[in-house]
Design a protein around this motif. Structure first.
Motif, PDB file in Angstrom:
ATOM      1  N   ARG A  23      35.845  37.965  31.639  1.00  0.00           N
ATOM      2  CA  ARG A  23      35.278  37.381  33.870  1.00  0.00           C
ATOM      3  C   ARG A  23      36.332  37.533  34.517  1.00  0.00           C
ATOM      4  O   ARG A  23      36.004  38.032  35.938  1.00  0.00           O
ATOM      5  N   ASN A  27      36.184  40.141  38.016  1.00  0.00           N
ATOM      6  CA  ASN A  27      35.872  39.269  38.902  1.00  0.00           C
ATOM      7  C   ASN A  27      37.113  39.854  40.089  1.00  0.00           C
ATOM      8  O   ASN A  27      36.741  40.182  41.202  1.00  0.00           O
ATOM      9  N   GLN A  31      36.418  42.321  43.575  1.00  0.00           N
ATOM     10  CA  GLN A  31      37.261  41.503  45.014  1.00  0.00           C
ATOM     11  C   GLN A  31      37.364  43.023  45.532  1.00  0.00           C
ATOM     12  O   GLN A  31      38.513  42.960  46.660  1.00  0.00           O
ATOM     13  N   ASP A  99      32.327  33.980  40.552  1.00  0.00           N
ATOM     14  CA  ASP A  99      32.788  35.252  41.642  1.00  0.00           C
ATOM     15  C   ASP A  99      33.429  35.295  42.929  1.00  0.00           C
ATOM     16  O   ASP A  99      34.116  35.671  43.312  1.00  0.00           O
TER      17      ASP A  99
END
Length: 291
Positions: A23, A27, A31, A99
């Motif tokens: 996860r 994430n 970004q 997120d």
């Protein structure tokens, strides 16, 4: 986290059908991050293999802590000082969170905090009257009856701030204070005015720190498995990611860098405010504390 951590790293335990570490990597990818600096310790090859399969599009640099059993995350962060020469985000790898909440942390010299809930413990902060910057760190709640906010354990540091922090880490290590948390350094520096951190509020109902089985159960409720057509709806609490050796794991750290120029998630303008877009993540170091 026993029995799960007897044969698998805690960060590879699944929440909602996805490993905690997976996860986080996903994430960071959203970004626009392209580099990870990973601080490892216990059974580090497990993390190497996981990231080799799940972060092949990142540049990954590893730093190994050979004395992880007798040191804390302050020492792991200190070990990474020579290969971090850019602004970065510090993230602990036992966190799950929505997120979208990470994007504001791409601006340097920030700290993620949230309103406190009954399950939260550990370091809290007091804000200045403007409610925008940190006035003080506290190791427990209800200090001087001031309003306290829980640290989410995500920080961003500019290169200038990192150089100051790194110098203070040197001092702590020289004094043998390797069993402390890096928040101790932040607390001292904020108190004396040599470090300033602006607050970024995380929704207290959209993040969780997983330290025990009860935490895992609550995180599963917050981030349930997404059922796909034709697949079983059964949720296997505590399932561990496979496809690589599943082994007990005490700690990990990332520093990620890269241009978000190809990002399409609307954070390009925010990311450009950083000297470079980096992420550091460090988790608990001692296996005995991770049970």
């Amino acid at each position: 986290m026993r029995p799960l951590t007897l044969d698998a790293p805690k960060c590879l335990t699944e929440v909602g059908g996805e490993p905690i570490l997976g996860r986080l990597v996903d994430n960071l990818r959203l970004q626009g991050i392209t580099r990870l600096v990973v601080v490892t310790g216990y059974l580090d090859h497990c993390i190497h293999e996981f990231l080799e399969h799940n972060a092949a599009d990142f540049q990954v640099d590893y730093v190994f802590n050979p004395v992880y059993r007798t040191t804390n995350n302050i020492y792991s962060l200190w070990l990474a000082r020579k290969i971090i020469e850019e602004s970065f985000v510090l993230v602990e790898s036992d966190l799950v969170f929505e997120d979208s909440m990470l994007a504001p942390m791409l601006i340097p010299d920030r700290i993620a905090i949230s309103n406190t809930l009954p399950w939260m413990n550990g370091t809290v902060v007091e804000l200045n009257t403007d409610k925008k910057s940190v006035k003080a760190f506290h190791v427990s709640h209800n200090v001087d009856d001031a309003r306290q906010y829980k640290t989410v354990n995500i920080y961003s540091l500019s290169l200038q701030s990192w150089h100051k922090v790194s110098a203070r880490l040197d001092s702590y290590v020289e004094d043998g204070r390797v069993g402390e948390y890096y928040e101790t350094v932040f607390a001292d520096m904020v108190a004396e005015g040599s470090l300033e951190l602006d607050a970024v509020f995380f929704d207290e109902n959209k993040w969780y720190e997983i330290d025990c089985m009860k935490d895992l159960q609550q995180a599963e409720l917050m981030f349930p498995r997404v059922t796909q057509i034709g697949l079983s709806e059964t949720v296997h609490l505590g399932r561990v990611a496979r496809g690589f050796p599943a082994i007990g794991f005490p700690a990990i750290g990332f520093s990620a860098t890269g241009s978000p120029a190809n990002s399409t998630n609307g954070i390009d303008s925010v990311a450009k405010l950083m000297t470079s877009d980096n992420v550091v993540s460090i988790n608990k170091l001692v296996p005995e504390k991770d049970l």
